[in-house]
Design a protein around this motif. Structure first.
Motif, mmCIF file in Angstrom:
data_model
loop_
_atom_site.group_PDB
_atom_site.id
_atom_site.type_symbol
_atom_site.label_atom_id
_atom_site.label_comp_id
_atom_site.label_asym_id
_atom_site.label_seq_id
_atom_site.Cartn_x
_atom_site.Cartn_y
_atom_site.Cartn_z
ATOM 1 N N MET A 1 34.003 33.263 34.609
ATOM 2 C CA MET A 1 33.101 33.305 35.748
ATOM 3 C C MET A 1 33.907 33.080 37.023
ATOM 4 S SD MET A 1 29.846 30.853 36.368
ATOM 5 C CE MET A 1 28.621 31.306 37.521
ATOM 6 N N ALA A 2 33.712 33.920 38.010
ATOM 7 C CA ALA A 2 34.429 33.800 39.275
ATOM 8 C C ALA A 2 33.907 32.610 40.075
ATOM 9 C CB ALA A 2 34.268 35.081 40.082
ATOM 10 N N LEU A 3 34.823 31.985 40.778
ATOM 11 C CA LEU A 3 34.444 30.850 41.606
ATOM 12 C C LEU A 3 33.644 31.325 42.812
ATOM 13 C CD1 LEU A 3 37.824 28.963 41.455
ATOM 14 C CD2 LEU A 3 35.690 28.261 40.383
ATOM 15 N N ASN A 4 32.713 30.508 43.227
ATOM 16 C CA ASN A 4 31.847 30.811 44.354
ATOM 17 C C ASN A 4 32.665 30.923 45.642
ATOM 18 O OD1 ASN A 4 30.159 30.111 46.710
ATOM 19 N ND2 ASN A 4 28.540 29.909 45.196
ATOM 20 N N LYS A 5 32.501 32.021 46.375
ATOM 21 C CA LYS A 5 33.244 32.263 47.618
ATOM 22 C C LYS A 5 32.975 31.168 48.646
ATOM 23 C CE LYS A 5 35.169 34.973 50.926
ATOM 24 N NZ LYS A 5 35.820 34.009 51.770
ATOM 25 N N ASP A 6 31.735 30.704 48.755
ATOM 26 C CA ASP A 6 31.407 29.642 49.714
ATOM 27 C C ASP A 6 32.141 28.349 49.365
ATOM 28 O OD1 ASP A 6 29.710 31.300 51.172
ATOM 29 O OD2 ASP A 6 27.967 30.749 49.963
ATOM 30 N N LEU A 7 32.276 28.060 48.075
ATOM 31 C CA LEU A 7 33.004 26.873 47.648
ATOM 32 C C LEU A 7 34.483 26.997 48.004
ATOM 33 C CD1 LEU A 7 33.086 24.170 46.114
ATOM 34 C CD2 LEU A 7 33.393 25.486 44.016
ATOM 35 N N LEU A 8 35.060 28.159 47.757
ATOM 36 C CA LEU A 8 36.466 28.372 48.084
ATOM 37 C C LEU A 8 36.734 28.219 49.576
ATOM 38 C CD1 LEU A 8 37.384 31.372 45.776
ATOM 39 C CD2 LEU A 8 38.133 28.999 45.574
ATOM 40 N N ASP A 9 35.761 28.581 50.396
ATOM 41 C CA ASP A 9 35.931 28.478 51.854
ATOM 42 C C ASP A 9 36.034 27.034 52.332
ATOM 43 O OD1 ASP A 9 35.921 31.226 52.137
ATOM 44 O OD2 ASP A 9 33.810 31.333 52.728
ATOM 45 N N VAL A 10 35.467 26.091 51.603
ATOM 46 C CA VAL A 10 35.484 24.699 52.053
ATOM 47 C C VAL A 10 36.505 23.839 51.308
ATOM 48 C CG1 VAL A 10 33.108 24.731 52.854
ATOM 49 C CG2 VAL A 10 33.592 23.983 50.541
ATOM 50 N N LEU A 11 37.022 24.309 50.189
ATOM 51 C CA LEU A 11 38.001 23.521 49.440
ATOM 52 C C LEU A 11 39.372 23.595 50.103
ATOM 53 C CD1 LEU A 11 37.189 24.298 45.709
ATOM 54 C CD2 LEU A 11 36.833 22.156 46.939
ATOM 55 N N ALA A 12 40.099 22.486 50.052
ATOM 56 C CA ALA A 12 41.454 22.418 50.575
ATOM 57 C C ALA A 12 42.286 21.551 49.646
ATOM 58 C CB ALA A 12 41.451 21.833 51.975
ATOM 59 N N CYS A 13 43.574 21.755 49.682
ATOM 60 C CA CYS A 13 44.486 20.933 48.901
ATOM 61 C C CYS A 13 44.365 19.489 49.388
ATOM 62 C CB CYS A 13 45.918 21.437 49.091
ATOM 63 S SG CYS A 13 47.169 20.396 48.311
ATOM 64 N N PRO A 14 44.187 18.537 48.480
ATOM 65 C CA PRO A 14 44.037 17.146 48.896
ATOM 66 C C PRO A 14 45.332 16.532 49.421
ATOM 67 C CG PRO A 14 44.025 17.287 46.517
ATOM 68 C CD PRO A 14 44.023 18.695 47.039
ATOM 69 N N VAL A 15 46.468 17.171 49.173
ATOM 70 C CA VAL A 15 47.751 16.630 49.619
ATOM 71 C C VAL A 15 48.106 17.144 51.013
ATOM 72 C CG1 VAL A 15 50.223 16.511 49.103
ATOM 73 C CG2 VAL A 15 48.552 16.363 47.251
ATOM 74 N N CYS A 16 48.156 18.483 51.181
ATOM 75 C CA CYS A 16 48.599 19.055 52.461
ATOM 76 C C CYS A 16 47.453 19.546 53.332
ATOM 77 C CB CYS A 16 49.577 20.189 52.215
ATOM 78 S SG CYS A 16 48.824 21.709 51.576
ATOM 79 N N LYS A 17 46.238 19.550 52.786
ATOM 80 C CA LYS A 17 45.031 20.017 53.488
ATOM 81 C C LYS A 17 45.034 21.522 53.752
ATOM 82 C CE LYS A 17 43.895 15.683 53.805
ATOM 83 N NZ LYS A 17 44.033 15.074 52.518
ATOM 84 N N GLY A 18 45.937 22.255 53.078
ATOM 85 C CA GLY A 18 46.002 23.702 53.224
ATOM 86 C C GLY A 18 44.976 24.400 52.344
ATOM 87 N N ALA A 19 44.813 25.685 52.584
ATOM 88 C CA ALA A 19 43.868 26.497 51.810
ATOM 89 C C ALA A 19 44.369 26.667 50.375
ATOM 90 C CB ALA A 19 43.693 27.857 52.465
ATOM 91 N N VAL A 20 43.425 26.764 49.447
ATOM 92 C CA VAL A 20 43.744 27.038 48.048
ATOM 93 C C VAL A 20 43.172 28.398 47.682
ATOM 94 C CG1 VAL A 20 43.910 24.632 47.331
ATOM 95 C CG2 VAL A 20 41.694 25.757 47.255
ATOM 96 N N GLU A 21 43.765 29.009 46.674
ATOM 97 C CA GLU A 21 43.312 30.329 46.227
ATOM 98 C C GLU A 21 43.257 30.348 44.711
ATOM 99 O OE1 GLU A 21 47.617 32.534 46.483
ATOM 100 O OE2 GLU A 21 46.483 32.249 48.330
ATOM 101 N N PRO A 22 42.325 31.091 44.147
ATOM 102 C CA PRO A 22 42.219 31.122 42.682
ATOM 103 C C PRO A 22 43.417 31.823 42.052
ATOM 104 C CG PRO A 22 40.605 32.599 43.683
ATOM 105 C CD PRO A 22 41.306 31.898 44.799
ATOM 106 N N VAL A 23 43.816 31.351 40.875
ATOM 107 C CA VAL A 23 44.824 32.068 40.101
ATOM 108 C C VAL A 23 44.132 33.286 39.489
ATOM 109 C CG1 VAL A 23 46.253 30.037 39.683
ATOM 110 C CG2 VAL A 23 44.465 30.617 38.067
ATOM 111 N N ASP A 24 44.908 34.189 38.931
ATOM 112 C CA ASP A 24 44.379 35.473 38.468
ATOM 113 C C ASP A 24 43.167 35.379 37.557
ATOM 114 O OD1 ASP A 24 46.230 36.874 39.948
ATOM 115 O OD2 ASP A 24 47.652 37.022 38.295
#
Length: 62
Positions: free
Chosen positions: A1-24
């Motif tokens: 199941m693909a991750l929700n696009k809205d969720l991906l828009d608000v998630l960030a790496c907890p260490v550097c606060k940068g954007a995260v992207e799904p693996v293949d």
């Protein structure tokens, strides 16, 4: 199941606060800056630094 696009828009790496992207296969979220992958279990991203896996060790996981 693909991750929700809205969720991906608000998630960030907890260490550097940068954007995260799904693996293949959507089994994890990669932080390109930190070169780590945060696993996704039961469609829930586990965004804890101590649960991250170096990207080089993630290859081949599914």
């Amino acid at each position: 199941m693909a991750l929700n696009k809205d969720l991906l828009d608000v998630l960030a790496c907890p260490v550097c606060k940068g954007a995260v992207e799904p693996v293949d296969d959507d089994s994890g979220l990669k932080c390109p800056k930190c070169d780590v992958v945060y696993p996704v279990k039961d469609d829930i991203p586990i965004m804890l630094p101590d649960q991250s896996i170096p990207e080089k060790d993630w290859q081949g996981r599914a």
